[in-house]
Design a protein around this motif. Structure first.
Motif, short mmCIF file in Angstrom:
data_model
loop_
_atom_site.label_atom_id
_atom_site.label_comp_id
_atom_site.label_asym_id
_atom_site.label_seq_id
_atom_site.Cartn_x
_atom_site.Cartn_y
_atom_site.Cartn_z
N ILE A 39 0.84 -1.20 0.00
CA ILE A 39 0.00 0.00 0.00
C ILE A 39 0.87 1.25 0.00
N ILE A 40 1.94 1.25 0.81
CA ILE A 40 2.86 2.40 0.83
C ILE A 40 3.50 2.58 -0.54
N GLY A 41 3.88 1.46 -1.19
CA GLY A 41 4.47 1.55 -2.51
C GLY A 41 3.51 2.14 -3.53
N VAL B 164 6.82 -0.59 -6.40
CA VAL B 164 6.51 -1.96 -5.98
C VAL B 164 7.79 -2.66 -5.53
N VAL B 165 8.87 -2.46 -6.27
CA VAL B 165 10.16 -3.05 -5.89
C VAL B 165 10.59 -2.52 -4.52
N SER C 272 17.65 3.61 -4.68
CA SER C 272 18.12 3.50 -6.06
C SER C 272 16.96 3.21 -7.00
N PHE C 273 15.95 2.51 -6.51
CA PHE C 273 14.74 2.26 -7.30
C PHE C 273 13.72 3.38 -7.11
N GLY D 264 13.90 5.90 -13.01
CA GLY D 264 12.76 6.05 -13.91
C GLY D 264 12.08 4.74 -14.22
N SER D 265 12.81 3.63 -14.05
CA SER D 265 12.25 2.30 -14.32
C SER D 265 13.02 1.29 -13.48
N VAL D 266 12.48 0.07 -13.43
CA VAL D 266 13.16 -0.98 -12.67
C VAL D 266 14.52 -1.29 -13.28
#
Length: 372
Positions: free
Chosen positions: A212-214, A224-225, A273-274, A278-280
């Motif tokens: 939920i925090i993500g 999500v990561v 870092s994630f 801008g992307s995974v």
């Protein structure tokens, strides 16, 4: 004005929506479940939801602490106003001088990670927690200071997070209003609901909280990561708590304290870092590029060499703040009252801070949490 210049999405999703959404949820839940008395004044309720200092990035206030303050007669209090203005100045200094300066390197490298590697990426990796902390805590200090001028006491949102010895402790010190909200209205509720599952209920509750925090941060896989990394590490800490307690008793206490704080800091740097990527794929590339051989000679590229003196000033200021927090953490106390400093010295410090703020304001970096 031309309609072509209007970002209609920004009108559909107002500034700070996630903060007053959480406040509204907590208010309705406690009215419904805990039988709290509803607020009868629509003006007081609107002020609670939309109080301007905290609108953009919190703290997430509870109505039980905020609304009663509106029932008392506000009397002008000179020391309170001065304390509030002083806190605003301190927050501006942290955000503009330190946070914005570190953001130059962090944003530049994340924005074009394929052009950077080696020691320069490592420096950005280590700066990420400091940049976000000084940016966000600087905003929080300003919000609390402005509210204090108006006679409103807002909740603290940070408590020396870089001196946490576990990731769980870090989240009790970082963005406290969000962490406590999730603990009260998600984690504990799920823990009670699924108590028959035993320890599995704790893992499940942690997972739901950080998912939920993500998602709260935005609809991006990078967030999500970030949430998954929190779940993995917090579950590890929960599972190994007895083993780690036994191990730490066998090691020198100073080594354990220092080592655990370093490990927490590196973990924060890793998930950020994630957070900033801008992307995974960009997040993984950022971490991978740390281990290449090229050095800091890249500073001459992309305009980073031109602000090297500013980085030195920002770094010295950051170390001063961290040393002050270390002193407070070690002595379990607050700093000596500023009013006890001689007047000439005190006003000299004010002037130096103002000049630094004016000079460094040319960086024009927005608040990181403005986006949430």
């Amino acid at each position: 004005f031309s309609s072509a210049n209007v970002n209609y999405l920004s009108l559909a999703i107002p500034l700070g929506i996630s903060y007053y959404t959480f406040q509204g949820i907590s208010y309705l839940y406690l009215i419904y479940k805990a039988n709290d008395k509803p607020e009868s004044s629509i003006m007081n309720m609107a002020l609670y939801m939309l109080f301007f200092p905290k609108l953009m990035a919190g703290p997430i206030e509870r109505h039980r602490t905020f609304l009663p303050q509106l029932q008392t007669l506000l009397v002008f209090d000179y020391p309170r106003v001065i304390d509030g203005i002083r806190l605003v100045l301190w927050g501006l200094f942290k955000k503009v001088v330190v946070g914005d300066t570190f953001a130059i390197m962090v944003n530049k490298i994340h924005g074009n990670i394929d052009s950077f590697n080696g020691q320069l990426v490592l420096i950005a990796f280590l700066l990420q927690p400091l940049q976000l902390y000084f940016d966000f805590s600087g905003y929080t200090d300003m919000a609390i200071g402005i509210a204090r001028v108006f006679g409103i006491k807002l909740s603290p949102n940070f408590n020396r997070p870089f001196f946490a010895r576990t990731v769980g402790d870090f989240w009790r010190r970082w963005h406290i209003s969000l962490s406590s909200w999730c603990n009260d209205f998600i984690y504990n509720r799920l823990l009670v609901k699924h108590r028959k599952w035993g320890e599995k209920s704790a893992y499940y509750s942690i997972f739901v909280c950080f998912m939920i925090i993500g998602i709260w941060h935005g609809a991006k896989w990078t967030y999500v990561v970030v949430g998954v990394l929190q779940v993995l590490v917090l579950s590890y800490e929960f599972i190994t708590r007895k083993w780690r307690a036994t191990l730490t008793h066998r090691l020198p206490s100073k080594f354990v304290v220092f080592g655990s704080r370093i490990l927490v800091y590196f973990f924060v740097s890793t998930f950020l870092s994630f957070f900033f990527a801008g992307s995974v794929d960009s997040g993984f590339n950022f971490i991978a590029n740390i281990f290449t051989l090229e050095g800091v000679g890249q500073l001459s590229l992309h305009g980073l060499y031109n602000v090297r003196e500013e980085f030195v000033v920002a770094l010295v200021a950051a170390l001063f703040v961290l040393y002050s927090e270390y002193w407070m953490e070690k002595n379990h106390t607050q700093l000596v009252a500023v009013d006890k400093i001689p007047v000439a010295v005190r006003w000299g410090l004010y002037l130096m801070a103002l000049l630094a703020i004016v000079y460094f304001s040319k960086n024009e970096t927005v608040f990181v949490y403005k986006a949430f």
